[in-house]
Motif scaffolding. Structure first.
Motif, PDB file in Angstrom:
ATOM      1  N   LEU A   1       0.645  -1.294   0.014  1.00  0.00           N
ATOM      2  CA  LEU A   1       0.002   0.019   0.162  1.00  0.00           C
ATOM      3  C   LEU A   1       0.726   1.158  -0.084  1.00  0.00           C
ATOM      4  CD1 LEU A   1      -2.588  -0.951   2.506  1.00  0.00           C
ATOM      5  CD2 LEU A   1      -2.896  -0.704  -0.044  1.00  0.00           C
ATOM      6  N   GLN A   2       1.886   1.197   0.770  1.00  0.00           N
ATOM      7  CA  GLN A   2       2.969   2.394   0.664  1.00  0.00           C
ATOM      8  C   GLN A   2       3.349   2.579  -0.713  1.00  0.00           C
ATOM      9  OE1 GLN A   2       3.083  -0.037   2.850  1.00  0.00           O
ATOM     10  NE2 GLN A   2       2.433   0.591   4.803  1.00  0.00           N
ATOM     11  N   VAL A   3       3.843   1.627  -1.345  1.00  0.00           N
ATOM     12  CA  VAL A   3       4.533   1.938  -2.569  1.00  0.00           C
ATOM     13  C   VAL A   3       3.512   2.260  -3.562  1.00  0.00           C
ATOM     14  CG1 VAL A   3       5.489   0.532  -4.918  1.00  0.00           C
ATOM     15  CG2 VAL A   3       6.157   0.151  -2.423  1.00  0.00           C
ATOM     16  N   GLN A   4       2.015   1.731  -3.601  1.00  0.00           N
ATOM     17  CA  GLN A   4       1.004   2.282  -4.326  1.00  0.00           C
ATOM     18  C   GLN A   4       0.584   3.752  -4.116  1.00  0.00           C
ATOM     19  OE1 GLN A   4      -2.387  -0.454  -4.230  1.00  0.00           O
ATOM     20  NE2 GLN A   4      -1.145  -2.086  -3.563  1.00  0.00           N
ATOM     21  N   GLU A   5       0.795   4.054  -2.883  1.00  0.00           N
ATOM     22  CA  GLU A   5       0.491   5.394  -2.594  1.00  0.00           C
ATOM     23  C   GLU A   5       1.542   6.367  -3.163  1.00  0.00           C
ATOM     24  OE1 GLU A   5      -0.044   8.169   1.171  1.00  0.00           O
ATOM     25  OE2 GLU A   5       0.601   6.234   1.688  1.00  0.00           O
ATOM     26  N   LYS A   6       2.996   6.079  -2.924  1.00  0.00           N
ATOM     27  CA  LYS A   6       3.580   7.052  -3.707  1.00  0.00           C
ATOM     28  C   LYS A   6       3.577   6.906  -5.194  1.00  0.00           C
ATOM     29  CE  LYS A   6       6.927   6.095   0.307  1.00  0.00           C
ATOM     30  NZ  LYS A   6       8.200   5.548   0.562  1.00  0.00           N
ATOM     31  N   LEU A   7       3.421   5.844  -5.654  1.00  0.00           N
ATOM     32  CA  LEU A   7       3.097   5.659  -7.286  1.00  0.00           C
ATOM     33  C   LEU A   7       2.106   6.665  -7.487  1.00  0.00           C
ATOM     34  CD1 LEU A   7       4.034   4.525  -9.925  1.00  0.00           C
ATOM     35  CD2 LEU A   7       2.444   2.518  -9.342  1.00  0.00           C
ATOM     36  N   TRP A   8       1.073   6.450  -6.828  1.00  0.00           N
ATOM     37  CA  TRP A   8      -0.299   7.378  -7.270  1.00  0.00           C
ATOM     38  C   TRP A   8       0.129   8.991  -7.125  1.00  0.00           C
ATOM     39  CZ3 TRP A   8      -3.579  11.220  -5.533  1.00  0.00           C
ATOM     40  CH2 TRP A   8      -4.761  11.218  -6.039  1.00  0.00           C
ATOM     41  N   ILE A   9       0.894   9.245  -6.038  1.00  0.00           N
ATOM     42  CA  ILE A   9       1.073  10.550  -5.900  1.00  0.00           C
ATOM     43  C   ILE A   9       1.931  10.997  -7.049  1.00  0.00           C
ATOM     44  CG2 ILE A   9       2.160  12.385  -4.443  1.00  0.00           C
ATOM     45  CD1 ILE A   9       1.477  10.604  -1.968  1.00  0.00           C
ATOM     46  N   THR A  10       3.089  10.419  -7.367  1.00  0.00           N
ATOM     47  CA  THR A  10       3.723  10.633  -8.406  1.00  0.00           C
ATOM     48  C   THR A  10       3.377  10.962  -9.758  1.00  0.00           C
ATOM     49  OG1 THR A  10       5.621   9.401  -7.387  1.00  0.00           O
ATOM     50  CG2 THR A  10       6.055   9.911  -9.643  1.00  0.00           C
ATOM     51  N   LEU A  11       2.379  10.040 -10.086  1.00  0.00           N
ATOM     52  CA  LEU A  11       1.537  10.093 -11.381  1.00  0.00           C
ATOM     53  C   LEU A  11       0.631  11.102 -11.302  1.00  0.00           C
ATOM     54  CD1 LEU A  11       0.970   6.258 -12.089  1.00  0.00           C
ATOM     55  CD2 LEU A  11       2.415   7.571 -12.891  1.00  0.00           C
ATOM     56  N   PHE A  12       0.130  11.380 -10.152  1.00  0.00           N
ATOM     57  CA  PHE A  12      -0.901  12.515 -10.138  1.00  0.00           C
ATOM     58  C   PHE A  12      -0.099  13.991 -10.186  1.00  0.00           C
ATOM     59  CE2 PHE A  12      -3.638  15.728  -8.006  1.00  0.00           C
ATOM     60  CZ  PHE A  12      -4.791  15.336  -8.545  1.00  0.00           C
ATOM     61  N   VAL A  13       0.987  13.976  -9.744  1.00  0.00           N
ATOM     62  CA  VAL A  13       1.906  15.272  -9.868  1.00  0.00           C
ATOM     63  C   VAL A  13       2.070  15.436 -11.426  1.00  0.00           C
ATOM     64  CG1 VAL A  13       3.989  16.321  -9.337  1.00  0.00           C
ATOM     65  CG2 VAL A  13       2.908  15.193  -7.486  1.00  0.00           C
ATOM     66  N   LEU A  14       2.544  14.128 -12.144  1.00  0.00           N
ATOM     67  CA  LEU A  14       2.955  14.572 -13.463  1.00  0.00           C
ATOM     68  C   LEU A  14       1.558  14.685 -14.198  1.00  0.00           C
ATOM     69  CD1 LEU A  14       5.020  11.251 -13.880  1.00  0.00           C
ATOM     70  CD2 LEU A  14       5.811  13.625 -13.839  1.00  0.00           C
ATOM     71  N   PHE A  15       0.485  14.371 -13.946  1.00  0.00           N
ATOM     72  CA  PHE A  15      -0.600  14.807 -14.442  1.00  0.00           C
ATOM     73  C   PHE A  15      -0.865  16.315 -14.298  1.00  0.00           C
ATOM     74  CE2 PHE A  15      -5.161  15.821 -13.590  1.00  0.00           C
ATOM     75  CZ  PHE A  15      -5.833  15.768 -14.627  1.00  0.00           C
ATOM     76  N   LEU A  16      -0.795  16.898 -13.108  1.00  0.00           N
ATOM     77  CA  LEU A  16      -1.009  18.159 -12.945  1.00  0.00           C
ATOM     78  C   LEU A  16       0.071  18.944 -14.032  1.00  0.00           C
ATOM     79  CD1 LEU A  16      -1.342  18.322  -9.098  1.00  0.00           C
ATOM     80  CD2 LEU A  16      -3.379  18.723 -10.881  1.00  0.00           C
ATOM     81  N   VAL A  17       1.272  18.384 -13.857  1.00  0.00           N
ATOM     82  CA  VAL A  17       2.201  19.306 -14.555  1.00  0.00           C
ATOM     83  C   VAL A  17       1.758  19.546 -15.992  1.00  0.00           C
ATOM     84  CG1 VAL A  17       4.586  19.287 -15.581  1.00  0.00           C
ATOM     85  CG2 VAL A  17       4.151  18.890 -13.175  1.00  0.00           C
ATOM     86  N   ALA A  18       1.396  18.236 -16.860  1.00  0.00           N
ATOM     87  CA  ALA A  18       0.972  18.016 -18.037  1.00  0.00           C
ATOM     88  C   ALA A  18      -0.257  18.813 -18.244  1.00  0.00           C
ATOM     89  CB  ALA A  18       0.487  16.414 -18.461  1.00  0.00           C
ATOM     90  N   TYR A  19      -1.282  19.042 -17.477  1.00  0.00           N
ATOM     91  CA  TYR A  19      -2.523  19.570 -17.364  1.00  0.00           C
ATOM     92  C   TYR A  19      -2.073  21.024 -17.425  1.00  0.00           C
ATOM     93  CZ  TYR A  19      -6.881  21.446 -16.173  1.00  0.00           C
ATOM     94  OH  TYR A  19      -8.230  22.202 -16.291  1.00  0.00           O
TER      95      TYR A  19
END
Length: 282
Positions: free
Chosen positions: A25-43
């Motif tokens: 769950l910890q790795v999933q959380e970090k992975l999701w946060i990283t992808l969401f930050v990348l999404f915000l940058v792309a947006y």
């Protein structure tokens, strides 16, 4: 919109089979946060590039079309009730098999992809398939047909759900507005999902003394068939035929509900125990 639902299907399938078994769950959380930050940058990058072209365009007045908004919302509501009621039916009445709930949701998303592509939708043909699938279900419920194999039951229910979803979403695409009204259009689809969820999760348990959500779904499917067919009929003879077909289907549905209502009324078991007596047993 089709691409976004392809992403939804990929996420739906990949999480329980790829991510959850192999990542903590910890790795999933970090992975999701990283992808969401990348999404915000792309947006931010994409919208900043589009900003000059948006400001240069001439502003258009957007008027809320109540009839169109209601039409879109009804189609979305019928589609979502089909998803929720079918999922409850196959997981509670037929089998609580692991991941069986994935199949209705995948078909729901797939119907969005195919319906909004408008490449395979043939109105007369697919309305006919919808009508036949409803008839076969009602014929089984009224003991005119017998199909007691597990995958025949599940397959028939899933096929009917898919046809309801597909017709609703294809008709939604046909009724899509001009670009300046797209926010209202997608809002109506979201409102339809909310209305269906509120009905199935909150109102139905209070209104009904048994699990009648699926018969309600079939009644709405018959209404959908009648609405679309009459709207596209060429003359009054065709309209009369569609009304006759719908009347027969409604009669079969009411006969089934009335018989099972009388049975459940005499049954002293609780609601969860009544569920398996309401629908045909395997």
């Amino acid at each position: 919109y089709a691409i976004s639902n392809i992403g939804s299907i990929f996420g739906l399938i990949s999480y329980p089979f790829l991510l959850e078994p192999n990542l903590s769950l910890q790795v999933q959380e970090k992975l999701w946060i990283t992808l969401f930050v990348l999404f915000l940058v792309a947006y931010y990058y994409i919208t900043s590039k589009l900003a000059p072209s948006i400001t240069n365009t001439k502003a258009q007045t957007v008027k809320l079309d109540i009839l169109s908004f209601t039409h879109w919302t009804i189609l979305a509501t019928i589609s979502n009730i089909a998803l929720i009621s079918t999922t409850s039916n196959i997981t509670l009445s037929i089998s609580p098999a692991p991941f069986l709930w994935l199949l209705p949701l995948i078909l729901f998303l797939l119907s969005f992809i195919l319906g909004f592509s408008q490449k395979i939708y043939q109105q007369s043909f697919h309305l006919g398939l919808l009508c036949y699938s409803i008839f076969i279900i009602l014929a089984g419920y009224n003991n005119f047909l017998t199909y007691n194999r597990f995958w025949v039951n599940v397959g028939l229910l899933l096929f009917t759900q898919f046809m309801i979803n597909f017709v609703c979403h294809a008709e939604l695409y046909k009724a899509k507005p001009k670009p300046n009204l797209l926010p209202q259009f997608y809002l109506s689809i979201a409102v339809g999902g909310v209305v269906a969820t509120i009905f199935c999760a909150l109102f139905a348990p209070l209104i009904f003394n048994d699990y009648y959500e699926f018969p309600v779904n079939l009644a709405l499917a018959i209404f959908l068939f009648l609405l679309v067919a009459i709207n596209n009929s060429k003359n009054w003879q065709q309209s009369a035929q569609f009304i006759l077909i719908s009347s027969v289907l409604f009669f079969l549905l009411i006969t089934h509900v009335d018989r099972n209502y009388a049975t459940s009324k005499n049954n002293t078991n609780n609601k969860s125990q009544n569920y398996n007596t309401y629908y045909p047993k395997i």
